[in-house]
Write an enzyme that holds these catalytic residues in place. Structure first.
Site, PDB file in Angstrom:
ATOM      1  N   GLU A 134     -24.976 -20.585  56.906  1.00 15.53           N
ATOM      2  CA  GLU A 134     -23.595 -21.004  57.183  1.00 15.53           C
ATOM      3  C   GLU A 134     -23.125 -20.602  58.581  1.00 15.53           C
ATOM      4  OE1 GLU A 134     -20.434 -23.326  55.715  1.00 15.53           O
ATOM      5  OE2 GLU A 134     -22.437 -22.912  54.922  1.00 15.53           O
ATOM      6  N   GLU A 144     -14.213 -17.777  52.733  1.00 17.01           N
ATOM      7  CA  GLU A 144     -13.774 -19.106  52.282  1.00 17.01           C
ATOM      8  C   GLU A 144     -14.947 -20.085  52.280  1.00 17.01           C
ATOM      9  OE1 GLU A 144     -12.092 -22.920  54.339  1.00 17.01           O
ATOM     10  OE2 GLU A 144     -10.917 -21.152  54.884  1.00 17.01           O
TER      11      GLU A 144
END
Length: 210
Positions: free
Chosen positions: A122, A42
């Site tokens: 990330e 996601e």
């Protein structure tokens, strides 16, 4: 190709079209070495796709009047991952903005970029999210669900919290995330929903082109 879609005109609220890409996969589908990968995917979708570089998916949608966190969000649950857009429209802009939003949904559905560099940059973001959710309330919930669901077939519900394990967040290879994306993000596992105020913004019959 098995993709389901749901389109409905809805005049309230006016001048807004809502979009959803619903993927029939969540944390319960993860293998032991993937705990947290559904949520990682996601994040990758919001970060970059094959057509839109780092930060570009969000920038493209903000150019349409979408504010990140308010009109542009996503969530990963235990059984689903959902990408959500709320796009302001007018008679003059509706066709172009619907086309732009659907182009972004298409990127999330089939063209998320999961590069090694994207994953490494990330990890810290997701780990901070893990830390923010790992308070006493969450730890008590873990223990409660372990008692509720026991050792039967439903125990994965207790074990597979969407945020995952910090060790996986820190160390899972980018190849594992790419493999998960390829395995689950398939047309037969997805639905697209478009609901909003588009009947009054277009000539009769224009909806068929979308």
């Amino acid at each position: 190709n098995g993709l389901e879609y749901y389109v409905r005109a809805n005049a309230k609220p006016s001048r807004v079209v809502e979009f959803r890409l619903i993927v029939n996969v969540g944390s319960v589908a993860e293998r032991d070495d993937e705990r947290g990968v559904a949520h990682f995917v996601e994040h990758m979708g919001l970060k970059a796709t094959e057509s839109f570089g780092p930060g570009a998916p969000i920038a493209r949608l903000e150019a349409l009047g979408c504010k990140y966190g308010q009109h542009l969000t996503a969530h990963t649950g235990q059984f689903e991952t959902v990408y959500k857009l709320s796009v302001p429209v007018s008679h003059e802009t509706v066709e172009a903005r619907v086309a732009s939003a659907l182009a972004i949904l298409r990127e999330w559905a089939a063209h998320v970029r999961v590069s090694d560099e994207d994953v490494e940059t990330e990890r810290r973001v997701i780990e901070e999210e893990w830390r923010s959710k790992n308070g006493p309330q969450r730890r008590v919930l873990h223990k409660y669900w372990a008692k509720v669901f026991g050792d039967g077939g439903a125990k994965l519900i207790a074990e597979r919290m969407p945020i995952g394990l910090v060790d996986v967040i820190r160390h899972c290879p980018a190849a594992t995330i790419r493999a998960f994306y390829k395995r689950w993000y398939r047309p037969e596992n997805m639905a697209v929903v478009v609901v909003g105020d588009f009947d009054d913004c277009c000539a009769e019959g224009d909806g068929a082109r979308w």
